[in-house]
Design an enzyme around this catalytic site. Sequence first.
Site, mmCIF file in Angstrom:
data_model
loop_
_atom_site.group_PDB
_atom_site.id
_atom_site.type_symbol
_atom_site.label_atom_id
_atom_site.label_comp_id
_atom_site.label_asym_id
_atom_site.label_seq_id
_atom_site.Cartn_x
_atom_site.Cartn_y
_atom_site.Cartn_z
ATOM 1 N N ASP A 179 0.884 -1.335 0.226
ATOM 2 C CA ASP A 179 -0.096 -0.038 -0.027
ATOM 3 C C ASP A 179 0.693 1.278 -0.119
ATOM 4 O O ASP A 179 2.272 1.317 0.178
ATOM 5 C CB ASP A 179 -0.962 -0.052 1.103
ATOM 6 C CG ASP A 179 -2.056 0.717 0.955
ATOM 7 O OD1 ASP A 179 -2.073 1.761 -0.123
ATOM 8 O OD2 ASP A 179 -3.162 0.534 1.379
HETATM 9 C C1 BGC Z 1 -5.149 3.109 -0.124
HETATM 10 C C2 BGC Z 1 -5.267 2.176 -1.048
HETATM 11 C C3 BGC Z 1 -5.065 2.512 -2.234
HETATM 12 C C4 BGC Z 1 -3.643 3.395 -2.363
HETATM 13 C C5 BGC Z 1 -3.495 4.256 -3.941
HETATM 14 C C6 BGC Z 1 -3.886 4.098 -0.203
HETATM 15 O O1 BGC Z 1 -4.061 5.041 0.610
HETATM 16 O O2 BGC Z 1 -4.975 2.545 1.388
HETATM 17 O O3 BGC Z 1 -6.565 1.421 -1.212
HETATM 18 O O4 BGC Z 1 -5.166 1.604 -3.218
HETATM 19 O O5 BGC Z 1 -3.807 4.665 -1.495
HETATM 20 O O6 BGC Z 1 -4.149 5.075 -4.128
#
Ligand code: BGC
Length: 756
Positions: free
Chosen positions: A277
């Site tokens: 993530d």
């Molecule tokens: C979120 C993810 C997301 C990623 C990219 C993160 O803050 O937890 O779900 O895919 O950002 O946008």
Amino acid sequence: MIVLAVLAQVCLPPSWSQNPPNARELLSKMTLEEKVAQLSQLPGFPIPEFKEQVGISPEDVVRRYGAGSVLWVPDTKEINRWQHIAVEESRLHIPILFGLDVIHGYHTIFPAPIAMASSWDPKMVEGAQSVAAREARAAGIQWTFAPMVDIARDARWGRMVEGGGEDPYLGAAMARAQVLGFQGSDLTAPDRVLACMKHFAGYGAADGGRDYDSSYIPEELMWNVYLKPFKAAVDAGVGSAMSAYMDLNDVPASGNHWLMHDVLREAWGFEGFVVSDANAVHSLIIHGYARDGDDAAYKAFSSGLNMDMASGTYLKYLAAEVQQGRISMRQIDDAVLPVLETKIKLGLFEHPYVDEARLQQVENAPESVQMTRTAAQRSVVLLRNEHNLLPLDKSGKEIKSVAVIGPMADATNDLLGLWGSMTKPGPTVTILQGIKDKVGAAAKVQYAHGPNLRRDIPSFFEDVSMVTVKEQPKQTGEESRKAIEDAVSAAKMSDVAVVVLGEIALMSGEAASRSSLKLSSGQEELLEAVTATGKPVVLVLVNGRPLDISWASEHVGAILEAWYPGSQGGNGVADVLFGDANPGGHLPVSWPRSSGQLPLYYNHNRTHQPEDAPDFQSRYWDISSFPLYPFGYGISYTSFSFDNLKVSQAQAKVGSNVEVSVAVANTGSRAGDTVVQLYTHQRAGSASRPVRELKGFQRTNLAAGARQTVHFVLGPEELQFWSPTKKAWVVEPEHFDVWVGGDSTAKLHAEFQLTP
Ligand code: BGC
């Protein structure tokens, strides 16, 4: 920082248009730094910390070494510009894989995932994600960070909205459908995108429902509940996974060898790649798990994490880990290979660029618009309908005036939820507009906004440039009282009031947990004041999680849960309110009475004082233990009955199938859908088993008066569980109960026994 200079120029074609490379051959030509770059996802928007960390800008990384992926590039021109740098200027001409959160639509926004799960209609969900894939691909995005398949048992957690609810069986069906929708059966097709199951794993069990907080989940719950939808996604061929942010049992998910190696690769044979993530590799230091950047890169990589999202930690430290011998080149190659293979499968080498005119050709396609309208109709859940208040008459005979009231009634991008508002959403039909269009000249529509909706503590998403939703402006106490008075006057002058309440998009999603589920910002007062006029009131909820509607559930005539219903939400909701569609959605979560009941889920274990005992009252002395509306609940404008439940054998051998059939009849006067749900319970065994577990469902459409037999099969897959005493998956020779009906409290019962 990557230090080695680019080695000898290798003679490769500047374009791969005819002959895409062989992944292993390509790998054999790559320097260590180029390999590490393939293990890096770069931010496609300015992050000053990235340059500070890595020493050069993301674009220069691409120029010198290439890049595995770039995320969040907002438009096609920009995508082509980045791709040009990779394909024309980098030594090996390896194209970039562009990733974005296309969660429930890119331009045509479908209802939010929790709403789609409420449809209990996997085929529809698959179709919706295939539209999302087509539009995303036309915009140059080849990789979506979806489906989000985290089980959520606590409505305080803001991200409940992004998933399929509380149940592993329904969650698995939604996971499978979404993977198939995004990827199809052939990733090389031009209108498919790589799916990414997330957040691996256990994110939904955050302590206290506070986003990002640690999860403590025993192994049996991991296998039997939290991992189930992920396994289904893997079985459906998902090509990538995203590791979660939080600590799982004290080991951060992004450095968790058990999750990414033992479960994902060893137990499931996953052959795709794992991305962290955002910033999560670097965050291993913040968690107090890694000592420094070197250690973070080492711990994440050696746990099985292929790609570092945006933190630059791999870029800065991974090559040194190899040079110092802590990580072998073989391990690096194994991690890079699936990234290259994915790019080859996606056809990126032959077609690295996106046709900038293509999106216009696919966006607003009438079939897609119709699909999202149908999706909205099919995912709303009718919770209450006293004296058949709904559907409302649209002919102008009974209803000559409608008051449409509430801070979500005229919402546009807020109907799309947070992710839906962040891609390139097309036009949105508000609920107010949907109602106006529906009644036309037959009834007068008056609108009153009511008090503004705001979070008490702002969301950091408001400062993210791609986010198009905002808080509603601050009001004084007097202004908000006046807004309630205006709404009351509008109701008094009308034959019926449709009150649209809930949560602006910033109130649910990431970093949007809440401690109370109450209707906030004066909405409860608004609802009570409008109801006090004595006019019939229909409450429409637009929100990302169950809210505390205990008062409404006793005093308001009808309640319709619309969730974030998407681009055609206003039309879909109006279709249902005025009877052009009959609601058939069912809850994918247990609906709590108040946040004090959380976590709340139907598939809990039986206690020594079971809730089905005749003298059982409640485990709390101040409130019922039972949910306000049970998991699987949803009513219709018609009624259904279930009978003739049969199991094929009273006794069957472990490992064989038991067939279950039930007759379902539409006993009302209009056609409608119900969701036939099958629950089982194992009475004894090597571990206590939940009171009920969903093991089959079928959304069924029946004409008025029609009757149909629905069949289910209970095989080893349905009857097995991971036993904490055996430390293994088992199907046990025991007695089983079966219930079938329209929700998780179904009474129609049968039983069978498995024998050794
Ligand atoms: C979120 C993810 C997301 C990623 C990219 C993160 O803050 O937890 O779900 O895919 O950002 O946008």
